[in-house]
Design a protein around this motif. Structure first.
Motif, mmCIF file in Angstrom:
data_model
loop_
_atom_site.group_PDB
_atom_site.id
_atom_site.type_symbol
_atom_site.label_atom_id
_atom_site.label_comp_id
_atom_site.label_asym_id
_atom_site.label_seq_id
_atom_site.Cartn_x
_atom_site.Cartn_y
_atom_site.Cartn_z
ATOM 1 N N THR A 106 0.815 -1.224 0.000
ATOM 2 C CA THR A 106 0.000 0.000 0.000
ATOM 3 C C THR A 106 0.847 1.273 0.000
ATOM 4 O O THR A 106 0.318 2.364 0.127
ATOM 5 C CB THR A 106 -0.926 0.027 1.238
ATOM 6 N N THR A 107 2.181 1.118 -0.123
ATOM 7 C CA THR A 107 3.066 2.281 -0.086
ATOM 8 C C THR A 107 3.660 2.543 -1.458
ATOM 9 O O THR A 107 4.003 1.604 -2.173
ATOM 10 C CB THR A 107 4.221 2.042 0.927
ATOM 11 N N THR A 108 3.775 3.820 -1.839
ATOM 12 C CA THR A 108 4.423 4.164 -3.092
ATOM 13 C C THR A 108 5.937 4.138 -2.891
ATOM 14 O O THR A 108 6.459 4.821 -2.017
ATOM 15 C CB THR A 108 3.988 5.576 -3.556
ATOM 16 N N LEU A 109 6.599 3.320 -3.693
ATOM 17 C CA LEU A 109 8.057 3.203 -3.604
ATOM 18 C C LEU A 109 8.667 3.518 -4.965
ATOM 19 O O LEU A 109 8.080 3.181 -5.996
ATOM 20 C CB LEU A 109 8.449 1.778 -3.199
ATOM 21 N N SER A 110 9.847 4.147 -4.959
ATOM 22 C CA SER A 110 10.529 4.440 -6.219
ATOM 23 C C SER A 110 11.165 3.156 -6.761
ATOM 24 O O SER A 110 11.322 2.171 -6.015
ATOM 25 C CB SER A 110 11.616 5.495 -6.002
ATOM 26 N N GLN A 111 11.553 3.173 -8.027
ATOM 27 C CA GLN A 111 12.232 2.004 -8.608
ATOM 28 C C GLN A 111 13.498 1.691 -7.836
ATOM 29 O O GLN A 111 13.822 0.528 -7.587
ATOM 30 C CB GLN A 111 12.547 2.286 -10.078
ATOM 31 N N LEU A 118 14.671 -5.558 -3.042
ATOM 32 C CA LEU A 118 14.908 -6.851 -3.701
ATOM 33 C C LEU A 118 16.290 -7.395 -3.338
ATOM 34 O O LEU A 118 16.451 -8.577 -3.054
ATOM 35 C CB LEU A 118 14.790 -6.703 -5.226
ATOM 36 N N GLU A 119 17.269 -6.485 -3.322
ATOM 37 C CA GLU A 119 18.643 -6.873 -2.996
ATOM 38 C C GLU A 119 18.723 -7.410 -1.559
ATOM 39 O O GLU A 119 19.332 -8.441 -1.308
ATOM 40 C CB GLU A 119 19.537 -5.641 -3.149
#
Ligand SMILES: [Zn+2]
Length: 147
Positions: A106-111, A118-119
């Motif tokens: 539900t949170t906006t995250l940048s690329q 992911l890392e």
């Protein structure tokens, strides 16, 4: 009560800390001027929160002439970390993954944020247990039945 719980900053106190973190050392009047429009706080109210933050060692005061200059005694990142830790201490370890995922969804995250996550997740995967052990008090969660 643990030291960590005592140090937790209330929502109103966070407003003060954000001003200090953004601007560096300043007087209570300068802090109040920033917050006045948004909060409607009077000088006395702002000073009350500053006083509480001093007790919590989140702010330090240095006398300069007739007034005090306030500086942050804690880092923003560390304080946020304590808040998150404190929240997750209230739930079963086995539910943390699900709740973190709920938050991420539900949170906006940048690329860039997503690549960082992911890392981190990928590097944790190899050593991750099949199941996280439950640390709950009997009667405070349901997962002890299946242990
Ligand atoms: Zn549990």
């Amino acid at each position: 009560m643990s030291t960590q719980e005592k140090l937790l900053i209330t929502p109103a106190e966070w407003e003060v800390m954000r001003v200090i973190w953004a601007n560096g050392p300043m007087t209570s009047k300068e802090i109040q001027e920033v917050l006045e429009k948004e909060t409607g706080w009077k000088t006395a109210t702002t000073k009350t929160f500053i006083g509480r933050l001093k007790v919590k060692k989140a702010l330090s005061a240095e006398k300069e002439g007739r007034q005090f200059i306030y500086s942050a005694g804690v880092f923003e990142r560390e304080s946020v970390k304590e808040e998150i830790t404190s929240s997750f201490e209230k739930v079963c370890n086995r539910k943390i993954g699900t709740y973190l995922n709920d938050y991420i969804e539900t949170t906006t995250l940048s690329q860039q944020d997503i690549l960082l996550l992911l890392e981190s997740l990928e590097s944790k995967l190899d050593d991750a247990p099949v199941e996280v052990p439950c640390q709950c008090l009997e009667g405070q969660c349901n997962c002890q039945d299946c242990q």
